[in-house]
Motif scaffolding. Structure first.
Motif, PDB file in Angstrom:
ATOM      1  N   THR B 174       1.048   9.061  -8.022  1.00 46.22           N
ATOM      2  CA  THR B 174       1.531   8.038  -9.188  1.00 46.22           C
ATOM      3  C   THR B 174       3.829   9.600  -9.031  1.00 46.22           C
ATOM      4  N   GLY B 175       3.467  10.778  -9.995  1.00 46.52           N
ATOM      5  CA  GLY B 175       4.442  11.782  -9.828  1.00 46.52           C
ATOM      6  C   GLY B 175       5.396  11.368  -8.691  1.00 46.52           C
ATOM      7  N   ASP B 176       5.527  10.670  -7.426  1.00 47.12           N
ATOM      8  CA  ASP B 176       5.569  10.511  -5.857  1.00 47.12           C
ATOM      9  C   ASP B 176       6.046   9.238  -5.642  1.00 47.12           C
ATOM     10  N   LEU B 177       5.991   8.613  -6.986  1.00 49.10           N
ATOM     11  CA  LEU B 177       6.109   6.958  -6.645  1.00 49.10           C
ATOM     12  C   LEU B 177       7.933   6.806  -7.830  1.00 49.10           C
ATOM     13  N   GLN B 178       8.451   6.587  -6.842  1.00 45.52           N
ATOM     14  CA  GLN B 178      10.010   5.927  -7.585  1.00 45.52           C
ATOM     15  C   GLN B 178       9.725   4.468  -6.937  1.00 45.52           C
ATOM     16  N   ARG B 179       9.849   4.011  -8.181  1.00 46.15           N
ATOM     17  CA  ARG B 179      10.540   2.179  -8.679  1.00 46.15           C
ATOM     18  C   ARG B 179      12.067   1.904  -9.170  1.00 46.15           C
ATOM     19  N   LEU B 180      12.381   1.805  -7.742  1.00 48.18           N
ATOM     20  CA  LEU B 180      14.330   1.148  -8.637  1.00 48.18           C
ATOM     21  C   LEU B 180      14.589  -0.072  -9.112  1.00 48.18           C
ATOM     22  N   SER B 181      15.702  -0.366  -9.557  1.00 49.14           N
ATOM     23  CA  SER B 181      16.388  -1.575 -10.216  1.00 49.14           C
ATOM     24  C   SER B 181      17.253  -1.747  -9.630  1.00 49.14           C
ATOM     25  N   LEU B 182      18.185  -2.073  -8.500  1.00 51.70           N
ATOM     26  CA  LEU B 182      19.513  -1.870  -8.296  1.00 51.70           C
ATOM     27  C   LEU B 182      20.132  -3.779  -8.092  1.00 51.70           C
ATOM     28  N   ASN B 183      20.971  -3.384  -9.458  1.00 46.31           N
ATOM     29  CA  ASN B 183      21.567  -5.064  -9.585  1.00 46.31           C
ATOM     30  C   ASN B 183      23.008  -5.042  -8.048  1.00 46.31           C
ATOM     31  N   VAL B 184      22.986  -5.723  -8.186  1.00 43.61           N
ATOM     32  CA  VAL B 184      23.988  -6.055  -6.699  1.00 43.61           C
ATOM     33  C   VAL B 184      24.680  -7.348  -7.445  1.00 43.61           C
ATOM     34  N   TYR B 185      25.715  -7.450  -6.946  1.00 42.49           N
ATOM     35  CA  TYR B 185      26.467  -8.249  -7.479  1.00 42.49           C
ATOM     36  C   TYR B 185      27.778  -9.451  -5.642  1.00 42.49           C
ATOM     37  N   GLU B 186      27.473 -10.119  -5.628  1.00 40.21           N
ATOM     38  CA  GLU B 186      28.297 -10.609  -4.060  1.00 40.21           C
ATOM     39  C   GLU B 186      29.376 -10.173  -3.542  1.00 40.21           C
ATOM     40  N   ASN B 187      28.862  -9.386  -2.182  1.00 39.87           N
ATOM     41  CA  ASN B 187      30.200  -8.975  -2.073  1.00 39.87           C
ATOM     42  C   ASN B 187      30.939  -7.499  -2.759  1.00 39.87           C
ATOM     43  N   VAL B 382      11.108   0.650  -3.822  1.00 34.82           N
ATOM     44  CA  VAL B 382       9.820   0.773  -4.031  1.00 34.82           C
ATOM     45  C   VAL B 382       9.710   2.395  -2.967  1.00 34.82           C
ATOM     46  N   LYS B 383       9.546   2.988  -2.839  1.00 40.66           N
ATOM     47  CA  LYS B 383       9.334   4.993  -2.591  1.00 40.66           C
ATOM     48  C   LYS B 383       7.764   5.200  -3.060  1.00 40.66           C
ATOM     49  N   ASP B 384       6.603   5.106  -1.953  1.00 35.12           N
ATOM     50  CA  ASP B 384       5.671   5.420  -2.008  1.00 35.12           C
ATOM     51  C   ASP B 384       4.384   6.084  -1.064  1.00 35.12           C
ATOM     52  N   PRO B 385       5.217   7.445  -1.204  1.00 35.00           N
ATOM     53  CA  PRO B 385       4.866   8.240   0.603  1.00 35.00           C
ATOM     54  C   PRO B 385       3.060   8.268   0.230  1.00 35.00           C
ATOM     55  N   TRP B 386       2.545   8.047  -0.509  1.00 37.19           N
ATOM     56  CA  TRP B 386       0.858   8.254  -0.791  1.00 37.19           C
ATOM     57  C   TRP B 386       0.362   7.081  -0.071  1.00 37.19           C
ATOM     58  N   LEU B 387       1.068   6.354  -0.058  1.00 37.19           N
ATOM     59  CA  LEU B 387       0.932   4.806   0.138  1.00 37.19           C
ATOM     60  C   LEU B 387      -0.424   4.821   1.504  1.00 37.19           C
ATOM     61  N   PRO B 388       0.592   5.300   2.701  1.00 35.51           N
ATOM     62  CA  PRO B 388      -0.728   5.740   3.476  1.00 35.51           C
ATOM     63  C   PRO B 388      -2.199   5.750   3.558  1.00 35.51           C
ATOM     64  N   ILE B 389      -2.877   6.855   2.344  1.00 35.13           N
ATOM     65  CA  ILE B 389      -3.758   7.170   2.171  1.00 35.13           C
ATOM     66  C   ILE B 389      -4.657   5.347   0.808  1.00 35.13           C
ATOM     67  N   ILE B 390      -3.919   5.620   0.780  1.00 34.54           N
ATOM     68  CA  ILE B 390      -5.098   4.318  -0.183  1.00 34.54           C
ATOM     69  C   ILE B 390      -4.461   3.295   0.408  1.00 34.54           C
ATOM     70  N   TYR B 391      -4.019   2.582   1.578  1.00 31.34           N
ATOM     71  CA  TYR B 391      -4.441   1.864   2.867  1.00 31.34           C
ATOM     72  C   TYR B 391      -5.363   2.024   3.935  1.00 31.34           C
ATOM     73  N   ILE B 392      -5.590   3.154   3.970  1.00 26.97           N
ATOM     74  CA  ILE B 392      -6.696   3.712   4.405  1.00 26.97           C
ATOM     75  C   ILE B 392      -7.887   3.815   3.386  1.00 26.97           C
ATOM     76  N   GLY B 393      -7.574   4.521   2.888  1.00 28.94           N
ATOM     77  CA  GLY B 393      -8.657   4.160   1.686  1.00 28.94           C
ATOM     78  C   GLY B 393      -9.159   2.116   1.401  1.00 28.94           C
ATOM     79  N   ILE B 394      -8.066   1.464   1.289  1.00 23.84           N
ATOM     80  CA  ILE B 394      -8.645  -0.164   0.910  1.00 23.84           C
ATOM     81  C   ILE B 394      -9.320  -0.711   2.800  1.00 23.84           C
ATOM     82  N   PHE B 395      -8.866  -0.001   3.139  1.00 27.04           N
ATOM     83  CA  PHE B 395      -9.349  -1.102   4.312  1.00 27.04           C
ATOM     84  C   PHE B 395     -10.545  -0.538   5.027  1.00 27.04           C
ATOM     85  N   MET B 396     -10.786   1.043   4.544  1.00 24.37           N
ATOM     86  CA  MET B 396     -12.520   1.554   4.266  1.00 24.37           C
ATOM     87  C   MET B 396     -13.532   0.037   3.955  1.00 24.37           C
TER      88      MET B 396
END
Lengths: 267, 415
Positions: B174-187, B382-396
């Motif tokens: 959670t400390g390294d998890l980044q969740r950002l929102s970005l508003n983009v307008y056309e053009n 979203v940037k979650d560098p820990w995701l691979p470990i979580i996925y290993i856990g989930i697939f196990m």
């Protein structure tokens, strides 16, 4: 649109399955006819798959978009899971249950033709939708069955003639149901990552799904180490099912409901 | 461990510790947590960031291994690897999560909830302490079974190690998890995103929105009760999609859709197709009352942020209305502009995120007031560098669940 042929196909399938179910009921008395009922189930299933393939080719896209199409997939997968479970565990009633559920989904599609084109919000348009819901459906069915066994066990032990076989049956059902429950929870997490950016957000439904999972986890651990303490185990099993019911129906009535992504009923 | 242990008379805290001691310790941890929460209240949640979480994880796992190797006979470690400790921690985690499942986890006006911190359980000290005990039990028994590997334990290891990895990576991540929102307008390119606390974060790349596209379903036709203004038939579940040529039946009314225009504006007596911002869908319907054979025809429209809606009163009690079209699909056609001057084109859609340089970019939202004319697209990064470990856990755990389904419990396994 091959949906026009649906009444023909679905009636054929449902008739085959109903006859199969009758044979299955008879097979409790006469084992030999069970083969006939399996044959009927398999033929019905093959017809269904033929229809799905035709529909897919005709639409030129996987038929997974609308609710009607989703039900079609339920109807296709339910017998498959029923058969795998039967091959492994020899529960005839479970096979019957899966066939009956599949027939029900076909009947709903037959009775509500307009739901084929019913709208589905973008977040639900995902290949995870079906496996997620399907394994939960099964898990709840099996765990509900385990609770019925638990009630029987309670009654028996109250009468003083609890048979250990009853508990073994409950155990087995819990193991199967818990396996499906775990899959449902994890598929949900994988889907959430794809759709909402995070695998776990403590959404109220998630919380109660997690609690259900923990409840059965307690039962499994307790049974594993205290196989003689039957009454306590049965109590845990009953409580776990109460949590499951809260998760299934109750969440919508809790103060936390308005923050959930799972309450589709309000739309 | 068997049941005989509990039938022997023994005093509290006498070895081995059983359920009473386990719950005693567990409640002790929870009470400690509540004291920390009430008296050492801090505004910000306690999180570890890189590299401290990695160091913590390495130290923690090392400690667990050392405990297993050298202290496995000590009272504490023996207790932690036995069932009462596991079951009590599962029960107590369940209880705390249940609080979370009942009390909304949002700022509250209730003083008791606020002071005890019951509306932020996931960052509550009591929860952190009890989860820590839970993880320690889980970690210790996992290590024990891995070191004494047998094929019989395969499912056990998949389930326990999988859960351990998914949980610990989820918590420390959670400390390294980044969740950002970005508003983009056309053009217009944009590279200033905002985090959950509305702080601005500068991205190492910019996103340029070429086109934002919404596909809508056709609007639905509904029968509305004039006195209440709510949808009259089947709790609103049985609405019909408006399609040219279709005939639908509501009670004793036969409704035929003579014409349907997805974008139209009223010109005098009729609607005409236009290509204009905010032009709503409209349909020409003929309603026949099968009770008295009276027929009436009219244009109805669902309206938009620019134009009013139009309904048709078909009797004293009922009107026909057209609902605002529901969104079928929304997508952003974007270019990612890198610092090196590269331009990466992609289309984002709900459920179809794009991976770029450790970031996952999601289609999140748009200006829902403007609907399909929105030129704003809200993206989530979203940037979650820990995701691979979580996925290993989930697939196990997925593998473990399948194993569990197939093998069943120890009784069926042995027979």
């Amino acid at each position: 649109m091959t949906w026009i042929d649906f009444p023909l196909y679905s009636s054929l399938i449902v008739i085959l399955w109903i006859v199969g179910l009758v044979f299955l009921a008879v097979s409790y008395k006469k084992q030999a006819v069970f083969k006939i009922s399996t044959a009927l189930f398999v033929v019905g299933w093959a017809v269904l798959i033929l229809f799905v393939v035709k529909l897919w080719l005709e639409l030129d896209r996987p038929p997974m978009r609308t609710l009607g199409e989703t039900r079609l997939w339920y109807a296709s997968f339910l017998p498959l899971i029923g058969f795998v479970t039967y091959i492994r565990w020899k529960y005839k009633w479970f096979l019957a249950y899966s066939i009956a559920m599949a027939s029900m989904f076909l009947a709903i599609n037959y009775l509500n033709p307009e739901t084929y084109s019913k709208t589905l919000m973008p977040a639900l348009q995902s290949p995870w939708f079906i496996p997620h819901v399907l394994v939960y459906l099964f898990s709840y069915a099996v765990l509900a069955a385990s609770s019925i066994v638990a009630i029987k066990g309670w009654y028996d032990s109250y009468k003083g003639n609890l048979n250990l076989e009853t508990l073994k049956l409950a155990d087995n059902l819990v193991y199967i149901g818990f396996a499906f429950l775990t899959l449902g929870l994890l598929f949900g997490a994988l889907w959430a990552k794809e759709a909402w950016g995070h695998y776990w957000t403590w959404d109220p439904k998630e919380i109660w799904a997690f609690l259900t999972w923990m409840g059965y986890l307690i039962y499994i651990h307790y049974r594993y180490f205290h196989s003689q303490k039957t009454t306590q185990a049965l109590t845990i099993l009953a409580l776990a099912f109460v949590v499951l019911l809260v998760c299934w129906f109750g969440v919508n009535y809790l103060p936390v409901a308005n923050t959930s992504v799972h309450t589709y009923t309000q739309y | 461990m068997n049941d005989n242990n509990f039938k022997i008379q023994r005093n509290l805290w006498e070895s081995p510790w059983g359920y009473i001691e386990s719950f005693f310790i567990g409640f002790g941890l929870i009470v400690t947590g509540f004291f920390l929460e009430v008296f050492i209240a801090s505004e910000t949640a306690f999180t570890l960031k890189y590299p401290y979480n990695v160091i913590f994880l390495a130290g923690y796992v090392l400690l667990l291994f050392m405990a297993n190797k050298w202290f496995s006979t000590s009272q504490l470690i023996r207790w932690l690897t036995k069932v009462p400790a596991s079951i009590s921690s599962i029960v107590l985690v369940t209880l705390l999560v249940m609080v979370m499942g009942i009390i909304p986890q949002v700022p509250s006006n209730n003083n008791i909830i606020n002071n005890l911190g019951l509306n932020h359980i996931t960052t509550h000290w009591a929860f952190i302490l009890i989860i820590f005990q839970f993880l320690t039990c889980l970690g210790l028994i996992s290590i024990k079974r891995i070191l004494q590997f047998k094929w019989d334990n395969f499912g056990f290891i998949l389930n326990h190690v999988g859960l351990f990895l998914a949980l610990i990576a989820g918590i420390l991540g959670t400390g390294d998890l980044q969740r950002l929102s970005l508003n983009v307008y056309e053009n217009k390119p944009n590279w200033i995103a905002t985090d959950a606390e509305r702080n601005e974060v500068e991205l190492p790349f910019a996103i340029y929105l070429k086109d934002f596209i919404i596909e809508e379903y056709n609007p639905k036709l509904a029968l509305v009760d004039n006195s209440t203004g709510s949808i009259a038939l089947n709790d609103g579940k049985n609405l019909y999609l408006v399609e040219k040529g279709e005939t639908y039946y509501f009670n004793n009314f036969e409704v035929k859709i003579e014409d349907f225009l997805p974008n139209a504006i009223r010109f005098g007596m009729r609607y005409e197709s236009v290509n204009e911002i905010g032009s709503p869908p409209a349909a020409y319907i003929t309603v026949k009352n099968t009770e008295n054979d009276s027929i009436q025809s009219a244009w109805i429209s669902s309206g938009s942020f620019r134009y009013p809606y139009e309904s048709l009163k078909i009797s004293e009690a009922y009107s026909m209305v057209m609902t605002i079209p529901e969104v079928k699909k929304f997508s952003s056609d974007i270019d990612i502009l890198t610092q090196e001057g590269e331009r990466i084109s992609t289309v984002l859609e709900v459920n179809k995120a794009f991976k770029y340089n450790g970031w996952k970019i999601y289609q999140l939202s748009y200006d829902d007031k403007m609907g399909k004319w929105s030129d704003l697209s809200v993206l989530e990064l979203v940037k979650d560098p820990w995701l691979p470990i979580i996925y290993i856990g989930i697939f196990m755990m997925i593998a473990g669940a399948i194993y569990m389904f197939w093998t069943g419990n120890k009784i069926t396994k042995n027979s």
